[in-house]
Design an enzyme around this catalytic site. Sequence first.
Site, mmCIF file in Angstrom:
data_model
loop_
_atom_site.group_PDB
_atom_site.id
_atom_site.type_symbol
_atom_site.label_atom_id
_atom_site.label_comp_id
_atom_site.label_asym_id
_atom_site.label_seq_id
_atom_site.Cartn_x
_atom_site.Cartn_y
_atom_site.Cartn_z
ATOM 1 N N GLY A 8 -11.347 11.392 -7.970
ATOM 2 C CA GLY A 8 -11.215 10.107 -7.645
ATOM 3 C C GLY A 8 -11.227 10.112 -6.120
ATOM 4 O O GLY A 8 -10.373 10.927 -5.304
ATOM 5 N N PRO A 43 -6.857 -3.742 -2.135
ATOM 6 C CA PRO A 43 -6.061 -4.915 -2.175
ATOM 7 C C PRO A 43 -6.744 -6.153 -1.320
ATOM 8 O O PRO A 43 -6.181 -7.327 -1.371
ATOM 9 C CB PRO A 43 -4.871 -4.325 -0.836
ATOM 10 C CG PRO A 43 -4.874 -3.073 -1.346
ATOM 11 C CD PRO A 43 -6.257 -2.699 -1.604
ATOM 12 N N CYS A 159 0.099 -5.070 -12.425
ATOM 13 C CA CYS A 159 0.035 -5.588 -10.947
ATOM 14 C C CYS A 159 -0.232 -6.994 -10.757
ATOM 15 O O CYS A 159 -1.401 -7.405 -11.228
ATOM 16 C CB CYS A 159 -1.371 -4.722 -10.413
ATOM 17 S SG CYS A 159 -1.394 -5.097 -8.555
ATOM 18 N N GLY A 311 -0.159 0.331 -2.475
ATOM 19 C CA GLY A 311 -0.747 1.282 -1.672
ATOM 20 C C GLY A 311 0.103 2.275 -1.031
ATOM 21 O O GLY A 311 -0.254 3.462 -0.960
ATOM 22 N N CYS A 345 4.212 -4.903 -0.211
ATOM 23 C CA CYS A 345 3.234 -5.671 -0.564
ATOM 24 C C CYS A 345 2.972 -6.704 -0.077
ATOM 25 O O CYS A 345 4.031 -7.589 0.279
ATOM 26 C CB CYS A 345 3.459 -5.876 -2.091
ATOM 27 S SG CYS A 345 2.079 -6.887 -2.835
ATOM 28 N N LYS A 385 -1.606 -8.602 6.573
ATOM 29 C CA LYS A 385 -2.563 -7.750 5.542
ATOM 30 C C LYS A 385 -3.897 -7.654 6.062
ATOM 31 O O LYS A 385 -4.367 -6.399 5.917
ATOM 32 C CB LYS A 385 -2.635 -8.836 4.319
ATOM 33 C CG LYS A 385 -3.561 -8.283 3.363
ATOM 34 C CD LYS A 385 -3.622 -8.880 1.854
ATOM 35 C CE LYS A 385 -4.636 -8.147 1.132
ATOM 36 N NZ LYS A 385 -4.813 -8.848 -0.348
#
Length: 434
Positions: A8, A43, A159, A311, A345, A385
């Site tokens: 991954g 995200p 989520c 994350g 978040c 963000k």
Amino acid sequence: MAHIVVIGAGLAGLPTAYELRYLLPRQQKITLLSNTPKFTFLPSLPWVGLGLTPLEQVQLEVEELVTKRGIEWLPEAVTQLNPHTQTVHTNSQSLDYDYVVIATGAELALDAVPGLGPDNGFTQSVCNPHHALMANAAWQDLLKNPGPLVVGAVPGASCFGPAYEFALLADYILRQQGLRDQVPITFVTPEPYAGHLGIGGMANSSQLVTQLMAKREVEVMENSAITRITSQDIYLANGHTLPFRYAMLLPPFRGPRFVREAAGLGDAKGFIPVLPTYRHPVFPSVYGAGVVTHLAPPEVTPIPIGVPKTGQMVEAMGMAVAHNIALELGAVFSPPVAPTLEAICFADFGDTGLLFLADPVLPDPETGQRRRAITLGGRWVGWMKTAFERYFLAKMRWGSAVPWFERLGLKAVGLSLLEAVPEPHTVPKDVLSH
């Protein structure tokens, strides 16, 4: 010479490979496998789905990043993993490993609800790059031919932040374009209440989310289970039917097929059980990091839902795994560590946003409390963000997982990624039960 294979190259896998390369001497071989050639900052996919950000802006070519840093690159999907022989198989070859880190992210269980899409159904998703592009194409069609919009998640989802973000960003865009009165928005969630987020106990999150939804005239249907979907209608277990022209519904996650097919490697859904060190409790050469790891929900909800892995949590898992493998190989000498599972978040809603901080995500099992649970709102959240997206992509270009100044910044606000694991390690009961 040891061989460490990382499966991954996403938010968990790529930083883990970087940290392993930083901690281990060059004679230790690190191979990174992925079924996609690009790293994507997931995200940001709600922005991609709504046409606010081009996909290529949040993607990087993995080969360019890793080969110059002494990490072997294999852009192939894993077809089988045998933890007994310590072998990873792809379509073209087999690799023997001393340690393997499973950091694939999750597979989308789109077959959980009949009609769930987008591949073989009628709804959109923003859980991977391909789906985000499909969501954007459908969104452009909605802007040309407005109609009812339904956003939310189905039972088993874990989520929820992207769903809230998508619904309120959609509202913001529609108002800017003068279309909001033609697009009624309904938010459907299996959470027991809006703002639960799969973890509960998040201070004033429910109040802030509920107030914001009401202010934006978004109808909220809490504790609602979607049972099936047709081309024009969504059916709920309580008998309600919701017509839609566009629906973005988050699916449940499960582990990848190669984990589900390897006896004893994963739980019933293919998630990797882990000790506090994020080592597998049965196979000592196997570690897990990221969404693919098993975390038990902190509370039982009327409709089953999962635990989100943000994350920051994912990065912390990767840092712990890299440290503990380096400890096994004699490259570091400090005690084994565990991720703290502290989570931040950011949810951008256009002209405002919400920041959720859970310290840690899983409350203390004895007291049921967290050290901190904070929800803050304001226009600055969207700016934060954006800044974090650009910073994270820059880190991946630098080949650095968590630079010293980031660790110092986290410490300044009372957060840390890792903590020492007391000896001896114990296997949590919920791990053994899975």
